[in-house]
Design an enzyme around this catalytic site. Structure first.
Site, PDB file in Angstrom:
ATOM      1  N   THR A  15       4.294   2.091  -5.883  1.00 41.04           N
ATOM      2  CA  THR A  15       3.536   1.148  -6.711  1.00 41.04           C
ATOM      3  C   THR A  15       2.626   1.864  -7.691  1.00 41.04           C
ATOM      4  OG1 THR A  15       3.624  -0.536  -5.003  1.00 41.04           O
ATOM      5  CG2 THR A  15       1.817  -0.719  -6.570  1.00 41.04           C
ATOM      6  N   SER A  62       9.043   4.367  -1.193  1.00 41.16           N
ATOM      7  CA  SER A  62       8.995   5.195   0.014  1.00 41.16           C
ATOM      8  C   SER A  62       9.685   4.525   1.205  1.00 41.16           C
ATOM      9  CB  SER A  62       7.549   5.554   0.362  1.00 41.16           C
ATOM     10  OG  SER A  62       6.824   4.425   0.765  1.00 41.16           O
ATOM     11  N   THR A  95       3.092   3.355  -0.862  1.00 43.44           N
ATOM     12  CA  THR A  95       2.180   3.227   0.274  1.00 43.44           C
ATOM     13  C   THR A  95       2.890   2.869   1.586  1.00 43.44           C
ATOM     14  OG1 THR A  95       1.762   0.908  -0.227  1.00 43.44           O
ATOM     15  CG2 THR A  95       0.206   2.513  -1.129  1.00 43.44           C
TER      16      THR A  95
HETATM   17  N1  DGL Z   1       8.174   0.251  -2.649  1.00 48.95           N
HETATM   18  C1  DGL Z   1       6.984   0.413  -1.886  1.00 48.95           C
HETATM   19  C2  DGL Z   1       6.770   1.875  -1.556  1.00 48.95           C
HETATM   20  O1  DGL Z   1       7.095   2.710  -2.332  1.00 48.95           O
HETATM   21  C3  DGL Z   1       5.830  -0.101  -2.676  1.00 48.95           C
HETATM   22  C4  DGL Z   1       4.578  -0.121  -1.880  1.00 48.95           C
HETATM   23  C5  DGL Z   1       3.467   0.613  -2.557  1.00 48.95           C
HETATM   24  O2  DGL Z   1       3.642   1.711  -3.101  1.00 48.95           O
HETATM   25  O3  DGL Z   1       2.357   0.087  -2.469  1.00 48.95           O
HETATM   26  O4  DGL Z   1       6.279   2.233  -0.522  1.00 48.95           O
END
Ligand code: DGL
Length: 330
Positions: A15, A62, A95
């Site tokens: 994000t 992630s 996250t």
């Molecule tokens: N796609 C999620 C990740 O990369 C998004 C969550 C975020 O980064 O807040 O973990």
């Protein structure tokens, strides 16, 4: 004037590299679309904190990270930390699994230089985004000498957490990160302030070095509930070298699942009892006679990090007592 620290900022997506159609899109947006140069370029204030170099290692959410992603991140961070003109590394990360990557680095890096993993819950394009301040704070933490030799850190919401303890505990709020024993400190106006240090062994003092790891043994997590079928447990146990069984409460196991898990242990699959509660200790030989059944327990670790720890421990030993000792020490 004190010379500035040289910090490398690695982009991996998430994000913090996301973009919404409108500033009101705080939760609906595209992830992993901005390059780390653009993310950093939007925060010119960071140049007052450190000499910065950016590199894009990955560009993906992630939730997609498997063991190969962890090894790739660890290998690159280790290479950078070996360079004399690198004083610290910041990893911009989604996250969702920040706690797993950070813990993996915490256990496998062989350097006292600061490594900080950072993400944001709102993309830079959103109203009241946490991206800019979290990244600014992460760089400030990585650049400060007081952050050396305390393992991998996660910075969010002006708090500094140890990788061992930090957990994402909310799906959308900015205050999504917590440690069961509280943060190590705060970062305010570009300066970290520490109030405690990690007491468990990490980085240079662990037996695992990223340089010696090519693959990680498969360890799976099984979420326990009364209606879970015994055959499902048997099928999963047939695949990997270990199972983290996430039981109810104090790692309780439904009566019909005891035999499949005992069978797995008899066949050499490492069975570790964990808890669905998210915090607290799963007492060894407490709710279940673990020694009699050949099972281990996570101590206080959450299932996702217990998976990382067991994978690493299995690279060096199959002996139950030594594997159990890992949960007591790291
Ligand atoms: N796609 C999620 C990740 O990369 C998004 C969550 C975020 O980064 O807040 O973990």
């Amino acid at each position: 004037m004190t010379p500035q620290a040289n910090i490398v900022v690695i982009g991996t997506g998430g994000t913090i590299a996301g973009q919404g159609n409108a500033a009101s899109n705080t939760a609906a947006y595209r992830c992993s679309v901005l390059g780390i140069d653009d993310v950093l370029g939007a925060i010119p204030q960071v140049s007052a904190l450190a000499n910065l170099r950016a590199e894009q290692l990955l560009q993906t959410g992630s939730e997609n990270f498997d063991n190969r992603h962890l090894l790739a991140i660890g290998t690159r961070v280790a290479e950078l930390l070996e360079q004399r003109d690198v004083d610290g590394v910041v990893i911009a990360h989604g996250t969702d699994t920040i706690e797993e990557t950070a813990y993996f680095l915490h256990l496998t890096l062989k350097s006292i230089k600061p490594v900080v993993v950072v993400g944001s819950m709102r993309p830079p394009s959103a109203m009241s985004s946490d991206a800019a301040l979290n990244l600014y704070d992460a760089i400030a933490v990585a650049a400060h000498p007081s952050s050396r030799a305390i393992g991998t850190l996660v910075v969010a919401n002006e708090e500094i957490h140890t990788a061992r303890d930090v957990v994402k505990n909310n799906s959308f709020k900015i205050e999504a990160f917590g440690s069961p024993y509280g943060p190590l400190g705060y970062v305010i106006e570009g300066r970290p302030r520490y109030y405690r240090h990690p007491s468990r062994t990490h980085t240079v003092a662990t037996p695992w070095s990223i340089d010696a790891l090519d693959t990680l043994p498969q360890v799976d997590i099984v979420y326990g509930y009364g209606a879970l079928e015994a055959q499902t447990v048997r099928d999963i146990a047939a695949r990997g070298r270990g199972i983290i069984y996430v039981g109810t409460g104090n790692g309780n196991v439904a009566a019909h699942l005891i035999e499949p898990l005992r069978d797995a242990a008899r066949r050499g699959v490492v069975v570790v009892r964990a808890s669905r509660t998210g915090s607290g200790i799963v007492l060894h030989n407490g709710a279940q006679p673990d020694d009699e059944y050949g099972w281990l327990t996570v101590e206080d670790q959450i299932p996702a990090k217990a998976r990382i720890l067991l994978s690493l421990a299995l690279t060096r030993t199959d002996v139950a007592q030594e594997l159990q000792a890992a949960f007591e020490h790291y």
